[in-house]
Scaffold this motif. Structure first.
Motif, short mmCIF file in Angstrom:
data_model
loop_
_atom_site.label_atom_id
_atom_site.label_comp_id
_atom_site.label_asym_id
_atom_site.label_seq_id
_atom_site.Cartn_x
_atom_site.Cartn_y
_atom_site.Cartn_z
N MET B 1 0.76 -1.13 0.06
CA MET B 1 -0.14 0.07 0.01
C MET B 1 0.90 1.31 -0.07
O MET B 1 1.93 1.23 0.64
CB MET B 1 -0.76 -0.05 1.25
N GLY B 244 -9.35 9.62 1.92
CA GLY B 244 -9.17 8.56 1.22
C GLY B 244 -10.38 8.28 0.66
O GLY B 244 -11.51 8.91 0.74
N GLY B 246 -12.60 4.81 -1.60
CA GLY B 246 -12.99 3.35 -1.70
C GLY B 246 -14.20 3.27 -2.79
O GLY B 246 -14.99 3.95 -2.91
N SER B 248 -16.18 0.11 -4.87
CA SER B 248 -16.49 -1.02 -4.87
C SER B 248 -17.37 -1.78 -6.13
O SER B 248 -17.23 -3.02 -6.34
CB SER B 248 -17.36 -1.65 -3.42
N ALA B 262 -17.93 0.61 0.74
CA ALA B 262 -16.47 1.08 0.58
C ALA B 262 -16.18 2.26 1.37
O ALA B 262 -14.95 2.51 1.32
CB ALA B 262 -16.10 1.11 -0.67
N LYS B 264 -15.82 1.95 4.11
CA LYS B 264 -14.92 1.34 5.11
C LYS B 264 -13.26 1.63 4.80
O LYS B 264 -12.56 2.13 5.54
CB LYS B 264 -15.28 -0.02 5.40
N GLU B 265 -13.09 1.35 3.40
CA GLU B 265 -11.77 1.56 3.17
C GLU B 265 -11.59 3.15 2.96
O GLU B 265 -10.35 3.31 3.41
CB GLU B 265 -11.80 1.07 1.67
N ALA B 266 -12.39 3.78 2.61
CA ALA B 266 -12.35 5.31 2.50
C ALA B 266 -12.05 5.78 3.75
O ALA B 266 -11.04 6.76 4.00
CB ALA B 266 -13.63 6.03 1.81
N GLU B 268 -10.72 4.32 6.49
CA GLU B 268 -9.53 3.68 7.10
C GLU B 268 -8.57 4.65 6.54
O GLU B 268 -7.40 4.93 7.22
CB GLU B 268 -9.52 2.30 6.81
N ARG B 269 -8.42 4.68 5.15
CA ARG B 269 -7.41 5.34 4.40
C ARG B 269 -7.35 7.21 4.93
O ARG B 269 -6.11 7.34 5.42
CB ARG B 269 -7.48 5.58 3.13
N ASP B 300 -19.50 2.05 8.90
CA ASP B 300 -18.47 1.82 8.11
C ASP B 300 -17.30 2.72 8.47
O ASP B 300 -16.15 2.30 8.37
CB ASP B 300 -18.76 1.83 6.58
#
Ligand SMILES: [Zn+2]
Lengths: 136, 391
Positions: B1, B244, B246, B248, B262, B264-266, B268-269, B300
């Motif tokens: 990453m 960030g 994300g 999906s 997504a 969640k990813e956004a 977290e980033r 999320d």
């Protein structure tokens, strides 16, 4: 009927024509990867899992389970006004892929997540039939 | 990453909204340019100081090169010019692009302006029909799903998995309206109750009319520059601490999950870049095109655990004075929703909250604000964390 209130008629493409040819014969066709065995819908040039090009068209069982659904009360366009209330659902085919559909052949209020359904076809014209599902 | 870091490098130094709601006296293009003028005035600079321009495309007055069209209309000649194609998530992600453009030296002063005239330029019926183009032309649209139906599928799945209730979804609409009542600019300001939401007309089970966002006219714009240059501006900067994305899926029938997005990813980033977590957030402006979206985003983005979102929004927790005030301007549910620009109003509100300019709806001591936007049908996500100070 004025064109502007017609339902959106699918226009088959090079890639999707085998699906629509299947629907015309009242057969639900999806793709299967000859390398990894994964089934996929909608159709693609490659397997979306292993990215191999050896994908083939197969007849699906037509059996599925309701993943989620909604009962539409306000139609998307005047063309659907005569159908309200109608059920828009996501169903998971026994082979794995998920597809959007309408659940017909029962009271909308009887539809539930987890309900077993089977494919049926609605002929829109000589070329286009739409895959819908009814309680199995 | 990768180790992308825009932390502390850029800031928003100008932010403004046009009048919103029903604005029949301004065309879509005029709304873009008026938002731009107001944001430049807020920043205290002239249009000739802009060397980067980003717009989103307009439904009502589309141009093939939309940003270039707005530059031409304003007679500015930027060295960075980009049109964002569409959608709520893209609209915030464009701020991410602007920040990168500044950090890499592509430009020094970026103007992002977004607007549309969905209500006056299209009519409510036409706007709803135009938006249904979001469905796959062969595999979704023949089934007749209006936009609320796509989100109803998510709401029903969340209800089935976690027991989320209509009253919990309604609590989101009630909070947004409570905040809008304190915002003179908001389109819908009459307070509502949970009962009002549940008793409003069913649109697509289980979503009622008041679970759905508005159809509006309006525009908003921001001016961004480097954190160093920000000190030369007259306004109090809102620093970008983390961001960030994300992504999906595009079509809901291809979603990996109906209950986890997504975001969640956004999130977290964005948290990783900022070195902050959910507990550090003083105010959150979350994309609320439909009430269940806020519940899923709260989960999320880590404000509560998966499945707890329904309980989290109860008891005034997301209202002003609660644990996490959400959508302090009133959100898309009550402030305005002109389509693609929707999340811009979240950014301008976050900036005003961090400056302490919000009057009766000011979150006391707001130092860190989180903005989240999604586009498509929970398809494309972007999170941004802004601070009144660098961290
Ligand atoms: Zn494969």
């Amino acid at each position: 009927m004025a064109a502007e209130i017609a339902k959106p008629l699918p226009a088959p493409t090079l890639e999707t024509r085998p699906y629509w040819e299947g629907c015309k014969r009242h057969e639900l066709r999806i793709q299967r990867c000859r390398v990894c065995g994964r089934y996929q819908f909608y159709p693609r040039i490659y397997c979306a899992q292993c990215f191999d090009d050896r994908v083939e068209w197969v007849a699906a069982s037509g059996r599925a389970t309701v993943l989620s659904f909604t009962i539409v009360r306000r139609p998307v366009s005047p063309a659907f006004a005569g159908d309200v209330p109608y059920v828009v659902a996501l169903v998971t085919l026994d082979e794995g892929p998920t597809m959007m559909t309408n659940i017909i052949g029962c009271e909308p209020e009887k539809v539930a997540i987890g309900m077993r359904v089977a494919v049926t076809f609605e002929d829109w014209n000589e070329e286009i039939s739409i895959a819908k599902f009814r309680p199995a | 990453m990768g180790t992308e870091s825009l932390k502390n490098k850029v800031a928003i130094v100008g932010a403004a909204d046009t009048e919103v709601g029903v604005v029949p006296h301004l065309s879509a293009t005029q709304l873009y340019v008026k938002a731009a003028k107001l944001a430049l005035a807020d920043a205290g600079i002239t249009k000739d100081e802009v060397d980067g321009l980003i717009t989103c495309i307009s439904f009502v007055e589309p141009f093939m090169y939309h940003a270039e069209m707005i530059a031409e209309y304003m007679q500015i000649f930027p060295r960075y010019c980009m049109t964002a194609p569409s959608g709520g998530g893209t609209t915030l992600a464009i701020m991410h692009h602007a920040a990168s453009a500044i950090a890499t030296g592509m430009c020094d002063t970026v103007l992002i302006t977004m607007a549309d005239s969905q209500l006056s330029g299209l009519s409510r019926t036409k706007a709803i029909e135009a938006m249904s183009g979001a469905g796959h032309p062969q595999f979704e649209r023949p089934y007749g799903p209006p936009i609320p139906a796509f989100y109803a599928l998510l709401a029903r799945a969340h209800e089935h998995a976690y027991g989320t209730t209509a009253a919990q979804r309604a609590a989101v609409a009630v909070a947004c309206r409570k905040h809008a009542a304190m915002n003179p600019a908001a389109q819908m300001r009459k307070p509502i109750t949970v009962e009002d939401v549940i008793n409003s007309r069913m649109i697509a089970d289980p979503l009622h009319l008041l679970d759905c966002s508005l159809v509006s006219d309006g525009g908003a714009a921001i001016v961004m520059t480097s954190a160093e240059r920000a000190r030369d501006f007259k306004t109090k900067p809102a620093y970008l601490l983390g961001t960030g994305e994300g992504h999906s899926h595009e079509h809901i029938s291809e979603a990996r999950s109906l209950t986890t997005s997504a975001a969640k990813e956004a999130g977290e980033r964005a948290y990783a870049m900022a070195g902050l977590g959910p507990r550090d957030i003083d105010v959150a402006e979350l994309y609320d095109c439909f009430t269940p979206v806020v519940i899923i985003e709260l989960e999320d983005l880590g404000f509560c655990s998966k499945g707890e979102g329904g309980r989290f929004v109860e008891g005034g927790r997301i209202e002003l004075g609660g644990e996490l005030p959400v959508n302090t301007h009133g959100g898309l549910l009550s402030h305005c929703h002109p389509g693609h620009p929707g999340s811009m109003f979240s950014i301008t509100e976050a900036v005003r909250q961090l400056r302490g300019e919000c009057g009766p709806r000011q979150v006391s001591d707001a130092k860190v604000a989180l903005v989240h936007a999604q586009g498509g049908i929970m398809s494309t996500h972007c999170t941004a964390i802004f601070g009144s100070e660098r961290v």
